[in-house]
Write a protein that holds these residues in place. Structure first.
Motif, PDB file in Angstrom:
ATOM      1  N   SER A   1       0.819  -1.210   0.000  1.00 54.51           N
ATOM      2  CA  SER A   1       0.000   0.000   0.000  1.00 54.51           C
ATOM      3  C   SER A   1       0.853   1.259   0.000  1.00 54.51           C
ATOM      4  O   SER A   1       0.486   2.263  -0.627  1.00 54.51           O
ATOM      5  N   ALA A   2       1.999   1.242   0.683  1.00 57.84           N
ATOM      6  CA  ALA A   2       2.856   2.434   0.718  1.00 57.84           C
ATOM      7  C   ALA A   2       3.413   2.742  -0.665  1.00 57.84           C
ATOM      8  O   ALA A   2       3.458   3.906  -1.087  1.00 57.84           O
ATOM      9  N   ASP A   3       3.826   1.707  -1.362  1.00 59.47           N
ATOM     10  CA  ASP A   3       4.372   1.921  -2.704  1.00 59.47           C
ATOM     11  C   ASP A   3       3.308   2.420  -3.674  1.00 59.47           C
ATOM     12  O   ASP A   3       3.611   3.091  -4.668  1.00 59.47           O
ATOM     13  N   LEU A   4       2.050   2.061  -3.418  1.00 55.21           N
ATOM     14  CA  LEU A   4       0.974   2.415  -4.335  1.00 55.21           C
ATOM     15  C   LEU A   4       0.383   3.798  -4.047  1.00 55.21           C
ATOM     16  O   LEU A   4      -0.460   4.271  -4.809  1.00 55.21           O
ATOM     17  N   ALA A   5       0.836   4.462  -2.983  1.00 48.82           N
ATOM     18  CA  ALA A   5       0.273   5.765  -2.630  1.00 48.82           C
ATOM     19  C   ALA A   5       0.372   6.773  -3.770  1.00 48.82           C
ATOM     20  O   ALA A   5      -0.614   7.482  -4.063  1.00 48.82           O
ATOM     21  N   PRO A   6       1.511   6.887  -4.473  1.00 52.84           N
ATOM     22  CA  PRO A   6       1.570   7.857  -5.585  1.00 52.84           C
ATOM     23  C   PRO A   6       0.567   7.531  -6.687  1.00 52.84           C
ATOM     24  O   PRO A   6       0.000   8.445  -7.292  1.00 52.84           O
ATOM     25  N   ALA A   7       0.334   6.252  -6.964  1.00 53.48           N
ATOM     26  CA  ALA A   7      -0.629   5.873  -7.997  1.00 53.48           C
ATOM     27  C   ALA A   7      -2.042   6.240  -7.577  1.00 53.48           C
ATOM     28  O   ALA A   7      -2.867   6.638  -8.411  1.00 53.48           O
ATOM     29  N   GLU A   8      -2.324   6.127  -6.282  1.00 55.16           N
ATOM     30  CA  GLU A   8      -3.640   6.540  -5.788  1.00 55.16           C
ATOM     31  C   GLU A   8      -3.815   8.044  -5.914  1.00 55.16           C
ATOM     32  O   GLU A   8      -4.888   8.529  -6.312  1.00 55.16           O
ATOM     33  N   GLU A   9      -2.741   8.790  -5.582  1.00 56.15           N
ATOM     34  CA  GLU A   9      -2.819  10.246  -5.671  1.00 56.15           C
ATOM     35  C   GLU A   9      -3.072  10.700  -7.101  1.00 56.15           C
ATOM     36  O   GLU A   9      -3.753  11.697  -7.339  1.00 56.15           O
ATOM     37  N   MET A  10      -2.522   9.987  -8.066  1.00 59.84           N
ATOM     38  CA  MET A  10      -2.723  10.330  -9.476  1.00 59.84           C
ATOM     39  C   MET A  10      -4.015   9.732 -10.021  1.00 59.84           C
ATOM     40  O   MET A  10      -4.274   9.798 -11.212  1.00 59.84           O
ATOM     41  N   GLN A  11      -4.811   9.140  -9.146  1.00 65.38           N
ATOM     42  CA  GLN A  11      -6.120   8.583  -9.516  1.00 65.38           C
ATOM     43  C   GLN A  11      -6.007   7.508 -10.603  1.00 65.38           C
ATOM     44  O   GLN A  11      -6.827   7.427 -11.518  1.00 65.38           O
ATOM     45  N   LEU A  12      -4.976   6.672 -10.487  1.00 64.40           N
ATOM     46  CA  LEU A  12      -4.812   5.541 -11.399  1.00 64.40           C
ATOM     47  C   LEU A  12      -5.452   4.285 -10.819  1.00 64.40           C
ATOM     48  O   LEU A  12      -5.962   3.445 -11.567  1.00 64.40           O
ATOM     49  N   VAL A  13      -5.412   4.137  -9.514  1.00 61.93           N
ATOM     50  CA  VAL A  13      -5.987   2.969  -8.848  1.00 61.93           C
ATOM     51  C   VAL A  13      -6.760   3.438  -7.626  1.00 61.93           C
ATOM     52  O   VAL A  13      -6.590   4.570  -7.156  1.00 61.93           O
ATOM     53  N   ARG A  14      -7.619   2.547  -7.141  1.00 64.28           N
ATOM     54  CA  ARG A  14      -8.325   2.770  -5.889  1.00 64.28           C
ATOM     55  C   ARG A  14      -8.082   1.565  -4.998  1.00 64.28           C
ATOM     56  O   ARG A  14      -8.096   0.427  -5.468  1.00 64.28           O
ATOM     57  N   VAL A  15      -7.872   1.793  -3.715  1.00 58.85           N
ATOM     58  CA  VAL A  15      -7.696   0.704  -2.752  1.00 58.85           C
ATOM     59  C   VAL A  15      -8.804   0.805  -1.719  1.00 58.85           C
ATOM     60  O   VAL A  15      -8.960   1.831  -1.061  1.00 58.85           O
TER      61      VAL A  15
END
Length: 910
Positions: A287-301
């Motif tokens: 989840s920590a590594d995916l935080a930038p992808a979430e911020e760019m609205q590429l993925v949702r967790v």
């Protein structure tokens, strides 16, 4: 709620709300159709929210482009949350689902049975509260899941289970959507598009707003995403919306930290199965590594379930496309370790991570292919085998795996053209291994190839096998199966010895279906009786079988000993499976076998329906041999119903290619149709010659099982062509071979043959014995012919009353069968007894005035008397009689009385 975020979708939301409410009571399925980015996924989210708010249990799944070759991936994803309910299902459904989903090993479930089991699980789960299945990107779900879900979707009415699925417009899909309701989702109108952009970008300058509104073309995803990229990447011109979005996502992904991109790649390649359990909980992603992808609205967790979801399939595709080949392989290597070593996912990921030939990986793929085939997905098995062939270091192993895939294509999936291509791709040709021989000869046989060449290839291939006596070697077993079929299609002496010799040498005992085929199908007159009990036991259990190949093989063994009735329900399931996109070869074989049964039981209209459907499949897929049998079914019906020209054309067309290839079974079938047509036409010399070509010399040649269908024509034609000695010899041969013990139909035919040749002293008792055969009514055409022969014999002996009884019985059956030549023969005999045979269908062809004139003429009035009654001239009456005589098939007033039968005559003057 997602519903609150939607702008411009009031119509769609209202329809989805109605569907959700209705499906929770009475079930149903609905497809959401639209282009990429149009908002299908958001509408699915809204539907899930509405359903959950009303107490409906929501089960979600999605197709993933990169795992479309993993069998039952989507189905497994949907049904995984119902594990508790699965354990409470009846044993039969539980076992079917466990095998189909790969939880347990076993015989492949019938796709229809699997669909029924899935429906049963969903209905059981819906007892407590309604269930709604939601499937995104339906066009990308794997083949096996698509075919089963398509069958389930059409069977949800009157349940509390609904299905809503999104499919991209214009995309091909294996999901059978015919008959399902659709909700077409188009671009937003101008007002809604402007409102959506304002909601997301309230401060966007007017000039930019107009430009983006024009470029987005009402596509909601473009309306939300394109303006967001404006400050960093000024647009240089209007491009296709999908391409603009793809470019936008690619740039956004490229700006991520390397670790985040690596995690996204792993999640993208893990597929829909990454949610079972989720990619995060298994360690595939962090989840920590995916935080930038979430911020760019590429993925949702999802914070509750930790389930990772890409915001749009275009993002998943862009992630994979942006990665290098080595990065993809490394991701696949890591993913392979996350799944059990005996799972298809483990094998698939490992195969994608492997570049150089690797026998360990190839062997793993081959074993996985065998399990996949047993689970009922032969197409998936073919894909795994071909990938195993690509990774095989040794040419011999490569060719063997290609040939096994080719055999599956020819014998199961029905793709002969693809099987041809596979065989040609093998470097050493079909002779390199027994698997290669089986594949090549199966294709040759189904295509109507030369029997002698096929037979020799198989015999040599079996002799050259590593251990030709190994009953546990699938290649040996399948080679013997193709060999027995070759012997029967050859139908001449000298072919079957090689099969029976090889069968006797098998160790341990050969499979039961091979024993049955080698006796009741190949040599029923010689070997049928000793194995009849074993065949009856196999037929008794056929309804519990899910293996289509086994069902068809047992039914083939039942064919010439008249046990197909016990296989009918199972064969109809095989045919239905083929209609739904399942195993084509087995389906065509089922149509052939069902056609055989319908021919014998007198369901001739059903024969025409079955053969029409079977021929469409056979001709589309190149199955000339099976198509030839279906055409011969039609030739038989045409001959029996008096369409002699059609019967001859159908027979001759198949003879044209069967004769040079020495396909004796087809030739025998054609001769049978011609013999029957000749008997019906009263050409008994020609009928005998055709029948004797099948049955002689020697009435019951063991190598030609179709003999058992021609016996009635042979004996009748022999008697009527003056060959009384030959007829008596034929009947003697039937008694010597104990043919009557094989089936009630053969008992009826043999008893009838004995009656036909009987002396004047005992013919009545023999005919009575024949007609008293238990179950004689199951074979109406044969029964009616015996009634007719008995009635003719009685009339010639001037025993008028009993003659009329049997002639009337014959006429009734022939009329029901629409067997026109036999109707005429029975009617003429009945008239000769002095009892007129009314012909209502002919009378109905007359005009009202012709009918009145015919009735008056039949009563004995002269033309002048009729003219007086009807206020006509005698010449007009004469003209009407001249016209109506041919319509009724008569040439005199006496015959007219017979044709019309006794009718009340009006004595009052008109």
């Amino acid at each position: 709620m997602v519903v609150a975020q939607l702008i411009g979708r009031d119509r769609e939301l209202a329809q989805l709300q109605v569907f959700t409410t209705n499906s929770s009571v009475s079930g149903g399925a609905l497809l959401i159709v639209g282009e990429a980015g149009i908002g299908k996924t958001v509408l699915l989210d809204a539907t899930a929210d509405m359903a959950a708010a009303s107490g409906v249990r929501v089960l979600r799944g999605a197709g993933v482009e990169f795992e479309a070759n993993v069998s039952f991936a989507a189905l497994h994803q949907l049904l995984y949350p119902l594990d508790e309910q699965l354990r409470e299902l009846p044993a039969s459904h539980r076992r079917t689902l466990a095998i189909g989903l790969g939880i347990e090993d076993g015989t492949a479930p019938d796709r229809l049975a699997l669909a029924h089991a899935v429906r049963a699980l969903l209905v059981f789960a819906a007892v407590r509260r309604p269930v709604l299945l939601i499937v995104d990107d339906l066009h990308w779900i794997d083949r096996a899941s698509a075919l089963v879900l398509g069958m389930v979707a059409r069977r949800l009415r009157e349940t509390r289970v609904g299905l809503v699925a999104a499919v991209r417009a214009g995309e091909d899909s294996l999901f059978e959507s015919e008959g399902l309701d659709e909700l077409a989702v188009g671009p937003l109108d101008d007002a809604a598009a402007a409102a959506l952009m304002t909601a997301h970008y309230p401060d966007l300058p007017t000039r930019s707003r107009h430009r983006y509104l024009a470029e987005s073309q009402g596509n909601p995803l473009a309306l939300v995403e394109l303006p967001g990229a404006h400050s960093a990447h000024r647009a240089t011109g209007v491009t296709r919306v999908g391409r603009r979005l793809h470019t936008l996502f690619t740039r956004r992904i490229a700006n991520l930290p390397p670790r985040a991109r690596q995690q996204l790649l792993a999640a993208a390649l893990a597929g829909a199965g990454s949610a079972l359990p989720s990619a995060l909980s298994t360690g595939i992603c962090d989840s920590a590594d995916l935080a930038p992808a979430e911020e760019m609205q590429l993925v949702r967790v999802d914070p509750g379930t930790h389930e990772l979801r890409f915001r749009h399939p275009l993002i998943r595709a862009a992630v994979v496309e942006l990665a290098t080949h080595e990065q993809r392989r490394q991701a696949h290597r890591e993913l392979a370790q996350r799944f059990p070593e005996d799972s298809e996912r483990h094998a698939w990921h490992l195969s994608q991570a492997t570049v150089e030939p690797d026998e360990q990986v190839a062997e793993l793929l081959e074993r996985t292919a065998a399990r996949t085939q047993r689970r009922g997905d032969p197409v998936g098995a073919i894909g795994l085998l071909l990938r195993a062939a690509e990774l095989s270091p040794r040419t011999s192993d490569r060719d063997r795996r290609i040939m096994v895939a080719a055999y599956l294509g020819a014998d199961v999936t029905g793709d002969l053209s693809e099987a041809h291509r596979m065989i040609e791709s093998a470097e050493r040709g079909p002779g390199g291994s027994l698997a290669g021989v089986v594949a090549a000869t199966s294709v040759m046989l189904n295509s109507g190839g030369d029997i002698d060449t096929i037979h020799q290839l198989l015999v040599n291939g079996i002799k050259g096998a590593h251990n030709p006596s190994d009953a546990g070697d699938p290649a040996v077993v399948e080679a013997l199966y193709v060999l027995q079929a070759t012997c029967v299609f050859g139908s001449r002496a000298g072919l079957s010895e090689a099969f029976h010799g090889a069968l006797e040498r098998l160790d341990p005992a050969p499979p039961e279906f091979l024993v049955l085929l080698g006796s009741t199908f190949m040599l029923p007159s010689r070997l049928g009786l000793p194995t009849m009990g074993r065949l009856d036991a196999a037929i008794a259990g056929i309804g519990e079988q899910t293996d289509h190949a086994y069902i068809v093989r047992v039914a083939i063994a039942a064919l010439y000993v008249d046990r197909l009735a016990g296989c009918r329900a199972a064969l109809e399931q095989v045919a239905a499976h083929g209609r739904a996109g399942g195993a084509i070869t087995s389906a065509i074989e089922a149509f052939v076998l069902l056609g055989y049964e319908a021919v014998q039981t007198g369901e001739w209209d059903r024969v025409l329906r079955l053969t029409a459907e079977g021929l469409e499949l056979a001709e589309r897929h190149g199955y000339r041999l099976l198509g030839g049998l279906l055409y011969q079914h039609r030739a038989y019906v045409a001959a029996a119903r008096g369409a002699f020209g059609d019967a001859k054309t159908l027979a001759d067309n198949t003879i044209g290619w069967a004769a040079p290839n020495r396909i004796g079974l087809i030739l025998n079938y054609a001769a049978h149709a011609k013999s029957l047509a000749a008997v019906g036409a009263g050409e008994f010399e020609a009928a005998y010659q055709h029948a004797a070509g099948v049955c002689g010399p020697g009435t019951v040649p063991a190598h030609a099982p179709h003999t058992l269908w021609v016996l009635q024509d042979l004996v009748e034609a022999a008697v009527r062509s003056g060959r009384t000695i030959e007829a008596a010899q034929h009947v003697h041969d039937l008694a010597e071979a104990d043919i009557a013990s094989l089936s009630p139909r053969l008992a009826l035919v043999v008893a009838g043959a004995k009656a036909i040749i009987a002396t004047s002293e005992d013919y009545r008792s023999r005919f009575e014995t024949a007609l008293a055969t238990p179950g004689a009514e199951q074979w109406p055409f044969q029964q009616a012919r015996i009634h007719l022969a008995y009635g003719e014999r009685l009339r010639r002996a001037k025993l008028t009353t009993p003659a009329r009884h049997h002639l009337t019985a014959a006429l009734d059956i022939f009329d029901r069968l629409a067997a026109e030549p036999w109707k005429v023969r029975a009617r003429n005999e009945l008239r000769a007894t002095g009892q007129p045979a009314a012909v209502p269908e002919l009378i109905d062809t007359l005009t009202p005035q012709q009918r009145e004139i015919a009735l008056l003429a039949a009563s004995g009035l002269t033309n002048k008397q009729i003219a007086d009654r009807l206020f006509l001239s005698p010449r007009t009456v004469s003209t009407h009689l001249y016209q109506l005589f041919p319509k009724l098939g008569v040439t005199s007033r006496a015959a007219l009385r017979d044709a019309l039968g006794p009718r009340p005559i009006r004595n009052d003057r008109i």
